[in-house]
Design a protein around this motif. Structure first.
Motif, PDB file in Angstrom:
ATOM      1  N   LEU A  25       0.832  -1.203   0.000  1.00 52.90           N
ATOM      2  CA  LEU A  25       0.000   0.000   0.000  1.00 52.90           C
ATOM      3  C   LEU A  25       0.867   1.253   0.000  1.00 52.90           C
ATOM      4  CD1 LEU A  25      -2.580  -1.036   2.747  1.00 52.90           C
ATOM      5  CD2 LEU A  25      -2.976  -0.959   0.273  1.00 52.90           C
ATOM      6  N   LYS A  26       0.287   2.347  -0.463  1.00 54.82           N
ATOM      7  CA  LYS A  26       0.977   3.635  -0.403  1.00 54.82           C
ATOM      8  C   LYS A  26       1.054   4.058   1.055  1.00 54.82           C
ATOM      9  CE  LYS A  26      -0.500   5.039  -4.965  1.00 54.82           C
ATOM     10  NZ  LYS A  26      -1.313   5.938  -5.768  1.00 54.82           N
ATOM     11  N   LEU A  27       2.026   4.907   1.351  1.00 56.01           N
ATOM     12  CA  LEU A  27       2.278   5.323   2.729  1.00 56.01           C
ATOM     13  C   LEU A  27       1.028   5.831   3.448  1.00 56.01           C
ATOM     14  CD1 LEU A  27       4.454   5.527   4.899  1.00 56.01           C
ATOM     15  CD2 LEU A  27       4.987   7.792   4.058  1.00 56.01           C
ATOM     16  N   PRO A  28       0.242   6.731   2.862  1.00 57.77           N
ATOM     17  CA  PRO A  28      -0.960   7.198   3.573  1.00 57.77           C
ATOM     18  C   PRO A  28      -1.961   6.069   3.870  1.00 57.77           C
ATOM     19  CG  PRO A  28      -0.474   8.653   1.734  1.00 57.77           C
ATOM     20  CD  PRO A  28       0.435   7.468   1.605  1.00 57.77           C
ATOM     21  N   GLU A  29      -2.040   5.104   2.965  1.00 57.09           N
ATOM     22  CA  GLU A  29      -2.943   3.971   3.177  1.00 57.09           C
ATOM     23  C   GLU A  29      -2.426   3.074   4.299  1.00 57.09           C
ATOM     24  OE1 GLU A  29      -2.633   2.690  -0.865  1.00 57.09           O
ATOM     25  OE2 GLU A  29      -4.701   3.301  -1.290  1.00 57.09           O
TER      26      GLU A  29
END
Length: 67
Positions: A13-17
């Motif tokens: 997942l992307k960092l914010p996710e």
């Protein structure tokens, strides 16, 4: 899906996710206990009343840290 596989997928997942996922997991572990909150509120009221009536005295904040 096992925890290792789940972790591997989460790391994609992307960092914010990932942050949102971690935040959600931590929040799920830290549920407030209304009964315990009520017990502490009653205890705090008892201590405040005892202090106001002179049955107990206060201690300055530094004392416990020195001991």
């Amino acid at each position: 899906m096992g925890s290792k596989e789940l972790l591997a997928e989460a790391l994609k997942l992307k960092l914010p996710e990932r942050f949102a996922l971690v935040e959600g997991l931590l929040e799920s572990l830290d549920k407030p206990d209304a009964a315990l909150d009520e017990i502490w509120a009653e205890e705090a009221e008892k201590r405040l009343q005892a202090y106001r009536q002179g049955r107990i005295t206060g201690v300055d904040m530094e004392t416990p840290f020195r001991e």
